[in-house]
Design an enzyme around this catalytic site. Structure first.
Site, PDB file in Angstrom:
ATOM      1  N   ARG A   1     -25.618  -1.921   8.103  1.00  0.00           N
ATOM      2  CA  ARG A   1     -25.349  -3.356   8.061  1.00  0.00           C
ATOM      3  C   ARG A   1     -25.930  -4.099   9.256  1.00  0.00           C
ATOM      4  O   ARG A   1     -26.219  -5.279   9.179  1.00  0.00           O
ATOM      5  CB  ARG A   1     -23.828  -3.580   8.105  1.00  0.00           C
ATOM      6  CG  ARG A   1     -23.090  -3.353   6.841  1.00  0.00           C
ATOM      7  CD  ARG A   1     -23.193  -4.610   6.001  1.00  0.00           C
ATOM      8  NE  ARG A   1     -22.748  -4.370   4.645  1.00  0.00           N
ATOM      9  CZ  ARG A   1     -21.495  -4.530   4.236  1.00  0.00           C
ATOM     10  NH1 ARG A   1     -20.573  -4.928   5.075  1.00  0.00           N
ATOM     11  NH2 ARG A   1     -21.186  -4.299   2.985  1.00  0.00           N
TER      12      ARG A   1
ATOM     13  N   GLU B   1     -19.570  -5.150  11.084  1.00  0.00           N
ATOM     14  CA  GLU B   1     -20.507  -4.371  11.897  1.00  0.00           C
ATOM     15  C   GLU B   1     -21.563  -5.241  12.564  1.00  0.00           C
ATOM     16  O   GLU B   1     -21.937  -4.989  13.719  1.00  0.00           O
ATOM     17  CB  GLU B   1     -21.180  -3.288  11.043  1.00  0.00           C
ATOM     18  CG  GLU B   1     -20.261  -2.138  10.632  1.00  0.00           C
ATOM     19  CD  GLU B   1     -19.316  -2.447   9.477  1.00  0.00           C
ATOM     20  OE1 GLU B   1     -19.429  -3.535   8.876  1.00  0.00           O
ATOM     21  OE2 GLU B   1     -18.462  -1.595   9.167  1.00  0.00           O
TER      22      GLU B   1
ATOM     23  N   LYS C   1       0.858  -1.186   0.000  1.00  0.00           N
ATOM     24  CA  LYS C   1       0.000   0.000   0.000  1.00  0.00           C
ATOM     25  C   LYS C   1       0.894   1.235   0.000  1.00  0.00           C
ATOM     26  O   LYS C   1       1.855   1.288   0.757  1.00  0.00           O
ATOM     27  CB  LYS C   1      -0.863  -0.042   1.271  1.00  0.00           C
ATOM     28  CG  LYS C   1      -2.242   0.505   1.144  1.00  0.00           C
ATOM     29  CD  LYS C   1      -3.102   0.118   2.339  1.00  0.00           C
ATOM     30  CE  LYS C   1      -4.398   0.903   2.306  1.00  0.00           C
ATOM     31  NZ  LYS C   1      -5.364   0.436   3.303  1.00  0.00           N
TER      32      LYS C   1
HETATM   33  C1  LIG Z   1     -19.008  -2.023   5.764  1.00  0.00           C
HETATM   34  C2  LIG Z   1     -17.811  -1.105   5.775  1.00  0.00           C
HETATM   35  N1  LIG Z   1     -17.199  -0.822   6.954  1.00  0.00           N
HETATM   36  C3  LIG Z   1     -16.124  -0.007   6.971  1.00  0.00           C
HETATM   37  C4  LIG Z   1     -15.653   0.551   5.828  1.00  0.00           C
HETATM   38  C5  LIG Z   1     -14.494   1.538   5.857  1.00  0.00           C
HETATM   39  N2  LIG Z   1     -13.343   1.032   5.088  1.00  0.00           N
HETATM   40  C6  LIG Z   1     -13.077   1.476   3.847  1.00  0.00           C
HETATM   41  S1  LIG Z   1     -11.743   0.769   3.169  1.00  0.00           S
HETATM   42  C7  LIG Z   1     -11.447  -0.114   4.577  1.00  0.00           C
HETATM   43  C8  LIG Z   1     -10.250  -1.019   4.655  1.00  0.00           C
HETATM   44  C9  LIG Z   1     -10.137  -1.860   3.447  1.00  0.00           C
HETATM   45  O1  LIG Z   1      -9.001  -2.648   3.566  1.00  0.00           O
HETATM   46  P1  LIG Z   1      -8.674  -3.679   2.438  1.00  0.00           P
HETATM   47  O2  LIG Z   1      -9.926  -4.350   1.976  1.00  0.00           O
HETATM   48  O3  LIG Z   1      -7.592  -4.578   2.918  1.00  0.00           O
HETATM   49  O4  LIG Z   1      -8.182  -2.767   1.235  1.00  0.00           O
HETATM   50  P2  LIG Z   1      -6.903  -1.817   1.159  1.00  0.00           P
HETATM   51  O5  LIG Z   1      -7.404  -0.420   1.442  1.00  0.00           O
HETATM   52  O6  LIG Z   1      -5.910  -2.258   2.186  1.00  0.00           O
HETATM   53  O7  LIG Z   1      -6.425  -1.962  -0.219  1.00  0.00           O
HETATM   54  C10 LIG Z   1     -12.415   0.139   5.548  1.00  0.00           C
HETATM   55  C11 LIG Z   1     -12.446  -0.446   6.896  1.00  0.00           C
HETATM   56  C12 LIG Z   1     -16.335   0.233   4.625  1.00  0.00           C
HETATM   57  N3  LIG Z   1     -15.961   0.764   3.457  1.00  0.00           N
HETATM   58  N4  LIG Z   1     -17.382  -0.597   4.638  1.00  0.00           N
END
Ligand SMILES: Cc1ncc(C[n+]2csc(CCOP(=O)(O)OP(=O)(O)O)c2C)c(N)n1
Length: 629
Positions: free
Chosen positions: A392, A364, A280
């Site tokens: 959710r 959630e 990242k």
């Molecule tokens: C239901 C939900 N909860 C929380 C979030 C906030 N959120 C956005 S991106 C993320 C992390 C995503 O991590 P990953 O899937 O590993 O992708 P990366 O950003 O590391 O590429 C979170 C917690 C969300 N988008 N949807």
């Protein structure tokens, strides 16, 4: 902008490039992303991590016939650039510009919209099954981050994939980060795979084999490819047990390797999971040094990564500071987050009460049922979850918390319009979905001092409660030294009046006060009221004013349908009084991304609109003569 990038108008242009040119293009895209997002803000880190992966996908697959789905889709910027949106890319997240996520209405190449985590595998499976039923031949590829696998829906899909289709490609994009560090057993499992020495060895040799074979252009021959693949095939028990053949882990920044691997995976007639390792923030040192900050941020300096110094205190910070203090006084208080310690402010709570802090992953529903379980044992769980993500957990709130009369507190950050992120992130429905739940106490503070009061009130209750507060800066009022417990169901009359009663929910009280002043200047006597509670509503106050005023005005940062204004209309009907209510709130449609003030003006959440609607209702009231001062 680099010359290669300038030549990319569609995926077809990418397909003409050789491996060396694609590698050079990846560099140009990184520079372009760093420069462009330094002005617009956005999800820089996640996108810098998937440049090569996205290029390889578009080299091998043909969208829009083939379907590429990104989980959350905050990392789909390169996909947008490749699929005909490069020239508009500088408008990303800007009013009227490109959305920051995949949007079906934005491009045929965006096969599935998202913004919430955990949906890519299920949606991809649905598309694959629809393809199978129609006798189609297109490829369906779901790309999901390692943190998406902390989400239940991803596992519900995994449980179902092999039973439903023979052709689906899942790409696990593993960078070991959620927004914060990824948490839980699955994260630990992925970590063990990538750090296992034996794997490392296989991974390296796989690399060599593929590069050699790739050079001879034989990998598109399925049989030989399968032989070649044996060199790097390593059955990961977890995914194999779910019926997906596991490949990897492979270097997610090696374009030739990715291209050859996808060509090979395309030929396989059973569901597969490819584990790619990415970094990242790759290519931008500040993002590598500040993973959390660069997950998503506003404008920054493209050389140093520096952002403007933090301005005013935010509601999230006041929430976190208050919770730290309340937890010192009350050992029953525990804090729960679903992968959002940073956004909710709970990363401030974590070091101060480490044993009472729980990050459960992007989960959630689990967060709420987990909190319910703790509440049965005498704890007072405070779930800090954005309004939009709490959607959710509707059923757990009903079934596990409210029905069992458990004192779980929901602190709903980002309630109201979220602005730049757009419709997936606006928190405009929470009152509608919580208001009908028996036992629930629903509050909205007008400022940060009242937020602290409401939190203290909430943890003192024996019933479930929820507090909604917006994104961003607080009102900037003077704080009391100690928060106070508020009388439940009692509104606060800020200004008394007899012609019209204006109820401004939460921070919308500022619009209510402004409207009150304008109507006052027009010669009317306007009461300005801070409702504090959406449930229970202050019926005594409503009854009192219903017998006095010619109209009510309600103002809320929420959809009108089923929101606070609706609650007032219902209560007046129950009281048997027929006083008109002007309801100012968001209309019955999804609101696009943009600047909050501009969107409010566009959709009628303004003092002017309220005045236009209410003045005719006051026509028969005699105006007071104003004495010029
Ligand atoms: C239901 C939900 N909860 C929380 C979030 C906030 N959120 C956005 S991106 C993320 C992390 C995503 O991590 P990953 O899937 O590993 O992708 P990366 O950003 O590391 O590429 C979170 C917690 C969300 N988008 N949807």
């Amino acid at each position: 902008m680099g010359t290669l990038l300038e030549s990319i108008h569609s995926p077809a242009d990418l397909k003409r490039l050789n491996a060396a040119q694609m590698t050079a293009l990846a560099g140009e895209i990184r520079a372009f992303l760093i420069q462009t997002l330094s002005k617009t803000g956005g999800h820089l880190g996640p996108n810098l991590g998937v440049v090569e992966l996205t290029l390889a996908l578009h080299k091998v697959f043909d969208t829009p016939q083939d379907k590429i789905l990104f989980d959350v889709s905050h990392q789909a910027y390169i996909h947008k650039i490749i699929t005909g949106r490069r020239e508009r890319f500088s408008t990303i997240r800007q009013p009227g510009g490109l959305n920051g996520f995949m949007l079906r209405t934005e491009s045929d190449h965006d096969s599935y919209g998202a913004g919430h985590a955990g949906t890519a595998l299920s949606a991809a499976l649905g598309m694959a099954v629809a393809r199978d039923m129609a006798g189609g031949n297109e490829n369906v590829i779901a790309i999901a981050g390692d943190a998406a696998f902390t989400n239940g829906i991803s596992f519900e899909a995994l449980n179902n994939i092999a039973e439903q289709t023979r052709r689906l490609i899942v790409v696990l994009n593993d960078n070991e980060w959620s927004i914060d560090r990824n948490v839980g057993a699955i994260a630990g499992y992925f970590h063990r795979i990538v750090t296992n020495e034996h794997y490392q060895h296989l991974h390296d040799s796989a690399h060599r084999i593929l590069e050699r074979l790739g050079g001879k252009k034989v990998l598109n021959v399925a049989r030989k490819a399968e032989e070649a693949a044996k060199g790097f095939l390593w059955p990961s028990m977890l995914f194999e047990e779910f019926g997906l053949q596991y490949f990897g882990p492979i270097d997610g920044h090696n374009i030739p390797l990715l291209v050859e691997t996808f060509k090979f995976l395309k030929t396989i007639d059973h569901p597969v999971l490819l584990h790619v390792l990415t970094q990242k923030g790759r290519g931008f040192q500040p993002a590598l040094d500040g993973q959390k900050k660069f997950h998503g941020l506003g404008p920054y300096d493209p050389e140093t990564g520096q952002t403007k110094p933090a301005g005013q205190l935010t509601y999230s910070e006041v929430f976190a500071n208050t919770l730290v203090d309340l937890a010192k006084q009350d050992p029953r208080i525990v804090a729960v987050t679903a992968a959002m310690p940073n956004g909710t402010g709970l990363d401030h709570f974590r070091p101060r009460h480490p044993d009472r802090y729980f990050d459960v992953g992007i989960a959630e529903e689990h967060a709420v049922v987990f909190a319910a379980g703790m509440a049965t044992q005498g704890y007072r769980p405070v779930c800090a979850i954005y309004s939009t993500f709490l959607q959710r957990a509707f059923d757990p709130i009903v079934h596990d918390v409210a029905l069992q009369k458990l004192p779980v507190v929901f602190c709903m950050d980002r309630a109201g319009l979220s602005g730049d992120d757009g419709p997936t992130h606006h928190g405009l429905f929470d009152l509608s979905y919580l208001r009908g739940i028996p036992e629930m106490v629903l509050m909205a503070p007008k400022d940060e001092d009242e937020l602290a009061d409401m939190m203290k009130t909430a943890v003192s209750l024996d019933t479930p409660s929820a507090i909604r507060y917006p994104r961003g800066a607080v009102a900037g009022v003077t704080r009391k030294p100690e928060p106070q417990i508020l009388p439940v169901g009692k509104a606060e009359v800020l200004v008394d009046g007899s012609d019209v009663a204006i109820l401004g929910l939460g921070p919308m009280i500022t619009l209510a006060s402004e409207l009150g002043s304008r109507l006052g200047r027009a010669g009317f006597s306007a009461a300005v009221i801070n409702p504090r509670f959406v449930k229970p509503l202050d019926r005594e106050m409503l009854d009192l004013y219903a017998h006095r005023v010619a109209a009510f005005v309600t103002i809320e940062d929420h959809v009108r349908m089923g929101g606070f204004g609706s609650a007032v209309v219902e209560a007046l009907q129950d009281l048997g009084v027929a006083v008109p209510v002007v309801r100012i709130g968001w209309p019955d449609r999804f609101i696009e991304h943009g600047k909050v003030d501009a969107l409010r003006a566009k959709h009628g959440l303004t003092v002017e609109e309220a005045e236009t609607q209410v003045l005719p209702l006051l026509a028969h009231r005699k105006r007071r003569t104003l004495v010029a001062s």
